[in-house]
Write an enzyme that holds these catalytic residues in place. Structure first.
Site, short mmCIF file in Angstrom:
data_model
loop_
_atom_site.label_atom_id
_atom_site.label_comp_id
_atom_site.label_asym_id
_atom_site.label_seq_id
_atom_site.Cartn_x
_atom_site.Cartn_y
_atom_site.Cartn_z
N ASN A 7 -2.90 -0.27 -11.56
CA ASN A 7 -3.47 0.52 -10.45
C ASN A 7 -3.54 1.97 -10.94
O ASN A 7 -2.53 2.67 -11.00
CB ASN A 7 -2.54 0.39 -9.23
CG ASN A 7 -3.07 1.17 -8.04
OD1 ASN A 7 -4.07 1.88 -8.14
ND2 ASN A 7 -2.39 1.04 -6.91
N ARG A 100 -6.89 -2.87 -10.05
CA ARG A 100 -7.28 -2.50 -8.69
C ARG A 100 -8.46 -1.54 -8.78
O ARG A 100 -8.39 -0.53 -9.49
CB ARG A 100 -6.13 -1.82 -7.99
CG ARG A 100 -6.53 -1.31 -6.63
CD ARG A 100 -5.47 -0.44 -6.03
NE ARG A 100 -5.90 0.01 -4.73
CZ ARG A 100 -5.61 1.19 -4.23
NH1 ARG A 100 -4.89 2.05 -4.92
NH2 ARG A 100 -6.02 1.53 -3.04
N HIS A 189 -7.92 -1.05 1.75
CA HIS A 189 -6.68 -1.84 1.86
C HIS A 189 -7.00 -3.34 1.99
O HIS A 189 -6.20 -4.11 2.51
CB HIS A 189 -5.84 -1.46 3.09
CG HIS A 189 -5.28 -0.07 3.09
ND1 HIS A 189 -5.23 0.70 4.23
CD2 HIS A 189 -4.74 0.68 2.12
CE1 HIS A 189 -4.69 1.86 3.96
NE2 HIS A 189 -4.39 1.88 2.66
N ARG A 250 -4.12 12.39 6.56
CA ARG A 250 -5.54 12.31 6.94
C ARG A 250 -5.69 12.29 8.45
O ARG A 250 -4.90 11.67 9.15
CB ARG A 250 -6.18 11.04 6.37
CG ARG A 250 -6.22 10.98 4.85
CD ARG A 250 -7.08 9.81 4.40
NE ARG A 250 -6.85 9.53 3.00
CZ ARG A 250 -6.41 8.35 2.55
NH1 ARG A 250 -6.18 7.34 3.36
NH2 ARG A 250 -6.22 8.18 1.26
N GLU A 395 0.36 -6.14 -2.74
CA GLU A 395 -0.98 -6.05 -3.31
C GLU A 395 -0.99 -6.45 -4.78
O GLU A 395 -1.94 -7.05 -5.26
CB GLU A 395 -1.52 -4.62 -3.12
CG GLU A 395 -1.89 -4.35 -1.67
CD GLU A 395 -2.01 -2.88 -1.31
OE1 GLU A 395 -0.95 -2.24 -1.12
OE2 GLU A 395 -3.12 -2.37 -1.24
#
Ligand code: ADP
Length: 410
Positions: A7, A100, A189, A250, A395
């Site tokens: 990743n 990823r 996601h 965010r 993940e």
């Protein structure tokens, strides 16, 4: 077969080596500050040939220059094959690499084996994720350079959401922007939403295709998705990960006219405002910079800090509104799952969401079960009309599974 999962961010790289048969993590770690002074490798051998060695489970930190991602991956591969601390004899024991990749645009509705053509197609999505995709590609290039014979797979954050109907992914904008620039909802996601929703069905012993599931991935980045009969039908993040829930830093959904308003009032340009919306907003901004970390906010809330209290309440309220919206979108809901850093660990946040707002769905929380950690469990009572669950996301394992599936087919 061992799968290396990568990743890659702009200055960091996280990795795990996973035995695809046993699904055991053999080693994991990260490189930080790549291309910046003070770069370091953190590496933990956990199994493989380190099994039984004194080094097993011991985190090692090496501060060493890494001028780029190729240097970083070279160091990771050296650590994995090191005589003392390695977990495999040589690179031949790494059967495939799973990467990823954040944005696959409309081109990628599923994971894919990486070829030159696939790389060009990922490059074509760079505009849609200018901070993420180029970094992901650098990681892919570096691995291909160092392991040219090893098959590689790209697993996209957006792929799972490609099943959304057009009524869910279109914005109320002039159609030409969709045609010209592919401006639409993509969602992110996806690997987590897919893993968690499938796992929930498995744990409940129900058919995935028969269920209406809402997944709340609440981490530093946060999103909700609606999964109906095994397909994603809506999700809260949009063209970029900025839309939807209030997150660590965010803003999530805001009136778009606020951007113009701040620009005029504060004399800021668009880049500065985007920086504020991405990095200085969310619960961090709401709490007057107390923290983006829910552990600090929870402590603040309990000490009576009004800004921490408001940040958490505003966060929980937004999650509850999305759950309501997706129950409507699917005309019902069977299972609600909480996952990721906050969703898995904060019984406080889960309780705020479920007890305050979800009673109308017939949800009853099992307070004792809600206190548990790190398990795939139901936290609603047996007579609750909707099953509420905590499902820790994984993940990396999902990427390893996809990589194994696609490379074993070759
Ligand atoms: P990301 O992958 O988006 O960086 P994670 O899923 O790892 O995020 O979640 C990180 C967040 O999880 C932290 O910022 C913190 O707010 C939250 N978190 C972790 N542990 C706890 C805890 N015990 N209680 C409350 N929040 C927690």
């Amino acid at each position: 077969m061992n799968i290396l999962v990568i990743n890659c961010g702009s200055s960091s790289l996280k990795f795990q080596l996973i035995d695809a048969q046993t699904e055991e993590v053999i080693a994991k770690g990260l490189c930080e500050r790549i291309g910046i002074e003070g770069s370091r490798l953190v590496y933990t051998p956990l199994g493989g040939s380190a099994q039984g060695h004194a080094v097993q489970g011991q985190k090692q930190e090496t501060v060493t220059p890494m001028k780029n991602h190729t240097d970083a991956i070279r160091l990771v591969l050296a650590a994995l094959t090191d005589e003392e601390t390695g977990v495999v004899g040589d690179l031949g024991e790494i059967g495939a690499v799973g990467h990823r990749v954040v944005h696959g645009g409309e081109k990628f509705a599923s994971s894919t084996v990486i070829t030159d053509e696939v790389i060009r197609a990922i490059e074509a999505c760079n505009d849609l994720a200018p901070l993420h995709n180029p970094a992901n590609l650098i990681g892919i290039d570096a691995c291909r350079e160092l392991m040219p014979e090893t098959p590689m797979v790209a697993v996209f954050d957006t792929a799972f959401h490609q099943t959304m109907p057009d009524k869910a992914y279109m914005y109320g904008l002039p159609y030409e922007y969709y045609e010209k620039y592919k401006i639409r909802r993509y969602g992110f996601h996806g690997t987590s939403h897919s893993y968690v929703s499938k796992k929930a069905a498995e744990v409940l012993g129900r058919k995935y295709e028969d269920l209406k599931i809402i997944v709340c991935h609440l981490g530093n980045g946060a999103s909700v998705s609606a999964v109906q009969n095994g397909r994603c039908v809506d999700t809260s993040m949009g063209l970029t990960p900025l839309e939807g829930l209030i997150m660590g830093t965010r803003s999530g959904d805001i009136d778009p006219a606020i951007i113009e308003f701040i620009a005029h009032k504060e004399g800021k340009n668009i880049d500065e405002i985007m920086q504020i919306l991405n990095k200085k907003s969310g619960v961090l901004g709401l709490s007057e910079n107390l923290s983006s970390d829910f552990r600090d906010l929870e402590a603040g809330y309990k000490e009576g800090n009004p800004r921490a209290k408001n940040a958490m309440e505003t966060f929980a309220y937004r999650v509850a509104k999305y759950i309501g919206a997706y129950a409507a979108a699917m005309n019902g809901v069977d299972v609600i799952c909480f996952t990721a850093g906050v969703g898995e660990n904060s019984d406080f946040v889960r309780k705020m969401i479920c007890q305050e707002y979800l009673g109308y769905l017939g949800i009853a929380l099992d307070e004792a079960a809600n206190q548990k950690r790190g398990e795939d469990i139901a936290i609603s009572t047996p007579d609750s009309k909707v099953t509420v669950m905590v499902i820790p996301t994984n993940e990396e394992l999902a990427i390893a599974r996809e990589t194994c599936r696609l490379t074993a087919e070759r």
